[in-house]
Design a protein around this motif. Structure first.
Motif, PDB file in Angstrom:
ATOM      1  N   GLN A  15      31.824  13.465   5.005  1.00 47.95           N
ATOM      2  CA  GLN A  15      31.886  13.871   6.402  1.00 47.95           C
ATOM      3  C   GLN A  15      30.812  14.893   6.757  1.00 47.95           C
ATOM      4  N   ASN A  16      30.111  15.405   5.773  1.00 46.98           N
ATOM      5  CA  ASN A  16      29.171  16.483   6.039  1.00 46.98           C
ATOM      6  C   ASN A  16      27.779  16.185   5.477  1.00 46.98           C
ATOM      7  N   SER A  17      27.542  16.530   4.223  1.00 47.89           N
ATOM      8  CA  SER A  17      26.182  16.480   3.698  1.00 47.89           C
ATOM      9  C   SER A  17      25.605  15.078   3.667  1.00 47.89           C
ATOM     10  N   LEU A  18      26.373  14.092   3.215  1.00 52.48           N
ATOM     11  CA  LEU A  18      25.826  12.746   3.137  1.00 52.48           C
ATOM     12  C   LEU A  18      25.524  12.191   4.516  1.00 52.48           C
ATOM     13  N   ALA A  19      26.390  12.499   5.469  1.00 51.18           N
ATOM     14  CA  ALA A  19      26.127  12.038   6.831  1.00 51.18           C
ATOM     15  C   ALA A  19      24.818  12.610   7.354  1.00 51.18           C
ATOM     16  N   ARG A  20      24.542  13.887   7.015  1.00 46.90           N
ATOM     17  CA  ARG A  20      23.267  14.473   7.453  1.00 46.90           C
ATOM     18  C   ARG A  20      22.087  13.764   6.808  1.00 46.90           C
ATOM     19  N   VAL A  21      22.243  13.368   5.559  1.00 45.07           N
ATOM     20  CA  VAL A  21      21.169  12.635   4.891  1.00 45.07           C
ATOM     21  C   VAL A  21      20.921  11.305   5.581  1.00 45.07           C
ATOM     22  N   TRP A  22      21.993  10.563   5.895  1.00 46.47           N
ATOM     23  CA  TRP A  22      21.816   9.301   6.610  1.00 46.47           C
ATOM     24  C   TRP A  22      21.071   9.528   7.919  1.00 46.47           C
ATOM     25  N   ARG A  23      21.468  10.576   8.649  1.00 45.62           N
ATOM     26  CA  ARG A  23      20.835  10.814   9.945  1.00 45.62           C
ATOM     27  C   ARG A  23      19.376  11.235   9.792  1.00 45.62           C
ATOM     28  N   SER A  24      19.059  11.958   8.716  1.00 43.93           N
ATOM     29  CA  SER A  24      17.708  12.465   8.549  1.00 43.93           C
ATOM     30  C   SER A  24      16.731  11.398   8.107  1.00 43.93           C
ATOM     31  N   ARG A  25      17.243  10.245   7.663  1.00 39.11           N
ATOM     32  CA  ARG A  25      16.360   9.186   7.174  1.00 39.11           C
ATOM     33  C   ARG A  25      16.358   8.003   8.116  1.00 39.11           C
ATOM     34  N   ASN A 177      19.386   2.087  12.254  1.00 41.30           N
ATOM     35  CA  ASN A 177      18.446   2.373  13.346  1.00 41.30           C
ATOM     36  C   ASN A 177      17.049   1.818  13.103  1.00 41.30           C
ATOM     37  N   SER A 178      16.858   1.082  11.999  1.00 37.65           N
ATOM     38  CA  SER A 178      15.604   0.365  11.816  1.00 37.65           C
ATOM     39  C   SER A 178      15.682  -0.942  12.603  1.00 37.65           C
ATOM     40  N   GLU A 179      14.614  -1.710  12.545  1.00 39.85           N
ATOM     41  CA  GLU A 179      14.618  -3.016  13.197  1.00 39.85           C
ATOM     42  C   GLU A 179      15.755  -3.858  12.631  1.00 39.85           C
ATOM     43  N   ALA A 180      16.433  -4.586  13.486  1.00 37.05           N
ATOM     44  CA  ALA A 180      17.581  -5.390  13.047  1.00 37.05           C
ATOM     45  C   ALA A 180      17.152  -6.432  12.036  1.00 37.05           C
ATOM     46  N   GLY A 181      17.815  -6.446  10.886  1.00 38.93           N
ATOM     47  CA  GLY A 181      17.501  -7.427   9.859  1.00 38.93           C
ATOM     48  C   GLY A 181      18.187  -8.761  10.145  1.00 38.93           C
ATOM     49  N   ASN A 182      17.566  -9.831   9.708  1.00 46.27           N
ATOM     50  CA  ASN A 182      18.081 -11.174   9.961  1.00 46.27           C
ATOM     51  C   ASN A 182      19.010 -11.593   8.824  1.00 46.27           C
ATOM     52  N   TRP A 183      20.252 -11.121   8.879  1.00 47.77           N
ATOM     53  CA  TRP A 183      21.246 -11.442   7.859  1.00 47.77           C
ATOM     54  C   TRP A 183      22.283 -12.395   8.430  1.00 47.77           C
ATOM     55  N   TYR A 193      32.868   7.895   8.462  1.00 46.49           N
ATOM     56  CA  TYR A 193      33.410   9.199   8.080  1.00 46.49           C
ATOM     57  C   TYR A 193      32.751  10.336   8.852  1.00 46.49           C
ATOM     58  N   ASP A 194      31.881  10.016   9.796  1.00 44.79           N
ATOM     59  CA  ASP A 194      31.159  11.009  10.590  1.00 44.79           C
ATOM     60  C   ASP A 194      30.881  10.385  11.946  1.00 44.79           C
ATOM     61  N   GLU A 195      31.157  11.108  13.018  1.00 41.90           N
ATOM     62  CA  GLU A 195      31.065  10.531  14.357  1.00 41.90           C
ATOM     63  C   GLU A 195      29.649  10.077  14.704  1.00 41.90           C
ATOM     64  N   GLN A 196      28.655  10.903  14.391  1.00 37.37           N
ATOM     65  CA  GLN A 196      27.288  10.535  14.749  1.00 37.37           C
ATOM     66  C   GLN A 196      26.810   9.336  13.935  1.00 37.37           C
ATOM     67  N   LEU A 197      27.172   9.311  12.652  1.00 38.32           N
ATOM     68  CA  LEU A 197      26.835   8.153  11.828  1.00 38.32           C
ATOM     69  C   LEU A 197      27.541   6.914  12.355  1.00 38.32           C
ATOM     70  N   ALA A 198      28.808   7.063  12.729  1.00 38.84           N
ATOM     71  CA  ALA A 198      29.554   5.929  13.272  1.00 38.84           C
ATOM     72  C   ALA A 198      28.900   5.402  14.547  1.00 38.84           C
ATOM     73  N   ASP A 199      28.422   6.310  15.402  1.00 40.07           N
ATOM     74  CA  ASP A 199      27.734   5.876  16.622  1.00 40.07           C
ATOM     75  C   ASP A 199      26.479   5.072  16.278  1.00 40.07           C
ATOM     76  N   GLY A 200      25.711   5.571  15.295  1.00 39.47           N
ATOM     77  CA  GLY A 200      24.512   4.856  14.886  1.00 39.47           C
ATOM     78  C   GLY A 200      24.827   3.487  14.306  1.00 39.47           C
ATOM     79  N   LEU A 201      25.863   3.413  13.486  1.00 43.70           N
ATOM     80  CA  LEU A 201      26.284   2.130  12.931  1.00 43.70           C
ATOM     81  C   LEU A 201      26.692   1.166  14.044  1.00 43.70           C
ATOM     82  N   HIS A 229      37.383   5.931  16.668  1.00 45.30           N
ATOM     83  CA  HIS A 229      36.056   5.622  17.207  1.00 45.30           C
ATOM     84  C   HIS A 229      36.141   4.424  18.160  1.00 45.30           C
ATOM     85  N   SER A 230      35.228   4.392  19.117  1.00 52.44           N
ATOM     86  CA  SER A 230      35.247   3.326  20.126  1.00 52.44           C
ATOM     87  C   SER A 230      35.029   1.938  19.524  1.00 52.44           C
TER      88      SER A 230
END
Length: 270
Positions: A15-25, A177-183, A193-201, A229-230
């Motif tokens: 909910q904290n450090s890992l979420a920040r890593v996801w957001r920073s990359r 948040n990269s270009e959408a992959g063709n999967w 586990y983190d609101e901002q990460l969930a929004d990005g997902l 989450h919405s």
């Protein structure tokens, strides 16, 4: 420190450090099978890291929903079940826990191989790699595992070896948040586990569906951050599994885990 302390700290970290890593990359080049794989089949593991992981994890197929899959995990017989978590030298080992959302996804794929057979599959936030392994076992034509922890990538290779599989490609880039992959199919477990990460997902998965008609399956045991989450209003319940007692104890009494099909509206504004 007992392993319960490990799981508590890892849950907090999610909910904290890992979420920040996801957001920073965020961002990065577009995905493709040949360019995005930081860890490709045939690449050798660092001998020191391999030795450490082999010494400090246990090979097990017990206590989770998929006894068909053998995994290297932290268990009561491991040194770091009792050691202080900050003595682990490679960052928080999120991958060393088989999280309940991933368990449900893996069980569902093994029981319903038609879901992945002949299809390209992205396992997002792969962790120990169990869901990617289940996809390979069930006949997926291509599998890419993604986790931002390079040690997780090494653990996935070891877990492929345990299950007599050739390692699948692995990327440790944050692709949200990269270009959408063709999967054909994206699977993700225990990622909300983190609101901002969930929004990005939420936004990125919508884009993948809109552009490529990608199917999305989400595994989650009903954590508050997910249910509140919405995105939850745009999910269809596929199946619910009762969790083994061991998994319940490690996840503070959560009793079941659900596989959801993500079926968003056409708008990208939700």
């Amino acid at each position: 420190m007992a392993f319960q302390g490990w799981t508590w700290l890892l849950l907090l970290g999610r909910q904290n450090s890992l979420a920040r890593v996801w957001r920073s990359r965020r961002g990065g080049p577009s995905l493709c099978w040949k360019r995005c794989c930081h860890w490709s089949p045939g690449k050798s593991l660092d001998p020191e890291v391999r030795a450490f992981l082999e010494e400090n994890t246990e090979v097990t197929n017990r206590g989770h929903l998929t006894p068909e899959i053998r995994l290297r995990l932290l268990t009561p017989r491991c040194r770091f079940w009792r050691e202080k978590p900050d003595l682990w030298p490679y960052g928080d080992p999120f991958w060393a826990i088989y999280w309940p959302g991933g368990q449900a996804l893996s069980r569902y794929i093994l029981d319903n191989p038609r879901v992945v057979k002949g299809r390209s599959v992205l396992d997002l936030g792969s962790g120990c790699g169990a869901t990617a392994i289940a996809a390979v076992m069930s006949g997926a034509s291509q599998v890419l595992a993604n986790d931002i922890d390079p040690i997780a990538g090494m653990a996935m290779i070891l877990n492929c070896e345990l299950n007599h599989l050739n390692p699948f490609p692995i990327t440790i880039r944050n692709i949200i948040n990269s270009e959408a992959g063709n999967w054909d199919l994206i699977v993700l477990g225990d990622m909300f586990y983190d609101e901002q990460l969930a929004d990005g997902l939420h936004h990125w998965l919508q884009k993948c569906i809109r552009i490529h008609q990608t199917e999305v399956l989400i595994g989650d045991p009903g954590r508050h951050q997910f249910l509140s989450h919405s995105i939850h209003s745009q999910l269809h319940k596929v199946i619910e599994y009762s969790l083994p007692e061991c998994t319940r104890q490690e996840n503070y009494g959560l009793t079941s885990s659900i596989v959801w099909s993500y079926q968003p509206s056409n708008s990208l504004d939700n």
